[in-house]
Each structure stands twice: as C-alpha cells, then as structure tokens.
Design a protein around this motif. Sequence first.
Motif, mmCIF file in Angstrom:
data_model
loop_
_atom_site.group_PDB
_atom_site.id
_atom_site.type_symbol
_atom_site.label_atom_id
_atom_site.label_comp_id
_atom_site.label_asym_id
_atom_site.label_seq_id
_atom_site.Cartn_x
_atom_site.Cartn_y
_atom_site.Cartn_z
ATOM 1 N N GLY A 12 0.845 -1.194 0.000
ATOM 2 C CA GLY A 12 0.000 0.000 0.000
ATOM 3 C C GLY A 12 0.870 1.229 0.000
ATOM 4 O O GLY A 12 2.063 1.169 0.332
ATOM 5 N N SER A 13 0.302 2.337 -0.369
ATOM 6 C CA SER A 13 1.061 3.583 -0.438
ATOM 7 C C SER A 13 1.683 3.925 0.919
ATOM 8 O O SER A 13 0.977 4.151 1.901
ATOM 9 C CB SER A 13 0.132 4.709 -0.895
ATOM 10 N N ASN A 14 2.993 3.894 0.991
ATOM 11 C CA ASN A 14 3.777 4.220 2.192
ATOM 12 C C ASN A 14 3.371 3.393 3.416
ATOM 13 O O ASN A 14 3.427 3.866 4.550
ATOM 14 C CB ASN A 14 3.676 5.718 2.492
ATOM 15 N N ILE A 15 2.980 2.146 3.222
ATOM 16 C CA ILE A 15 2.523 1.272 4.310
ATOM 17 C C ILE A 15 3.634 1.011 5.337
ATOM 18 O O ILE A 15 3.355 0.750 6.505
ATOM 19 C CB ILE A 15 1.947 -0.062 3.764
ATOM 20 N N GLY A 16 4.895 1.128 4.924
ATOM 21 C CA GLY A 16 6.002 0.918 5.847
ATOM 22 C C GLY A 16 6.069 1.941 6.971
ATOM 23 O O GLY A 16 6.730 1.723 7.982
ATOM 24 N N ALA A 17 5.363 3.051 6.830
ATOM 25 C CA ALA A 17 5.337 4.087 7.860
ATOM 26 C C ALA A 17 4.257 3.822 8.909
ATOM 27 O O ALA A 17 4.095 4.601 9.841
ATOM 28 C CB ALA A 17 5.107 5.453 7.221
ATOM 29 N N TYR A 18 3.518 2.729 8.770
ATOM 30 C CA TYR A 18 2.423 2.405 9.675
ATOM 31 C C TYR A 18 2.800 1.234 10.588
ATOM 32 O O TYR A 18 3.627 0.399 10.234
ATOM 33 C CB TYR A 18 1.170 2.039 8.884
ATOM 34 N N THR A 19 2.153 1.185 11.743
ATOM 35 C CA THR A 19 2.341 0.093 12.700
ATOM 36 C C THR A 19 1.063 -0.744 12.734
ATOM 37 O O THR A 19 -0.014 -0.212 13.033
ATOM 38 C CB THR A 19 2.637 0.657 14.103
ATOM 39 N N THR A 59 -5.295 -3.545 12.115
ATOM 40 C CA THR A 59 -5.411 -2.096 12.184
ATOM 41 C C THR A 59 -4.027 -1.485 11.967
ATOM 42 O O THR A 59 -3.044 -1.943 12.540
ATOM 43 C CB THR A 59 -5.951 -1.657 13.567
ATOM 44 N N PHE A 60 -3.966 -0.472 11.134
ATOM 45 C CA PHE A 60 -2.696 0.197 10.836
ATOM 46 C C PHE A 60 -2.749 1.622 11.389
ATOM 47 O O PHE A 60 -3.659 2.383 11.090
ATOM 48 C CB PHE A 60 -2.441 0.241 9.332
ATOM 49 N N GLY A 63 2.854 5.880 12.123
ATOM 50 C CA GLY A 63 3.984 6.028 13.033
ATOM 51 C C GLY A 63 4.287 4.748 13.763
ATOM 52 O O GLY A 63 3.577 3.759 13.674
ATOM 53 N N LYS A 64 5.360 4.764 14.528
ATOM 54 C CA LYS A 64 5.805 3.583 15.283
ATOM 55 C C LYS A 64 5.302 3.653 16.712
ATOM 56 O O LYS A 64 6.045 3.697 17.668
ATOM 57 C CB LYS A 64 7.338 3.487 15.269
ATOM 58 N N GLU A 65 4.001 3.721 16.893
ATOM 59 C CA GLU A 65 3.388 3.862 18.217
ATOM 60 C C GLU A 65 3.322 2.549 18.953
ATOM 61 O O GLU A 65 3.140 1.521 18.423
ATOM 62 C CB GLU A 65 1.991 4.449 18.073
#
Length: 65
Positions: A12-19, A59-60, A63-65
């Motif tokens: 997904g678009s910039n999915i690596g930035a999600y936790t 759930t995404f 950030g790295k929360e």
Amino acid sequence: MVNPKVQLLVHGSNIGAYTPSIDYSGVSIVSTKTVSNPNYLFIDVEIRANAMAGKLDITFTKGKE
C-alpha cells in the motif's frame, strides 16, 4: 496446525510508515519488517492452538506507536 507462524506481505502507499496491530484472541504479531521500498511491509504472525477460526482485522496506525 502444523506451522503456527505466518508471514504476511502487505502492499500500500507508504505502508512501511504504519504500525499494524491485531486484537484477536490467540493471534499476535511477532514482528514487522520494512524494506527499502516504503510501499511494502512484512508482518510475522503467530496463531496459537487456542485461536478460534474466524475473521480478524489488522489495524494500521501512522507512526511507530
């Protein structure tokens, strides 16, 4: 279940930035891995013997929360 560990590849678009998180009894995220392309995320999941069959949501959160 022969192998209780599963690796998911999410695109997904910039999915690596999600936790990612999972709130389902008997299923847990063991680890996540990002790659050089920020549009991919690998999620290592463990399914314990007490997990019931069914549908679960991932759930995404930004950030790295």
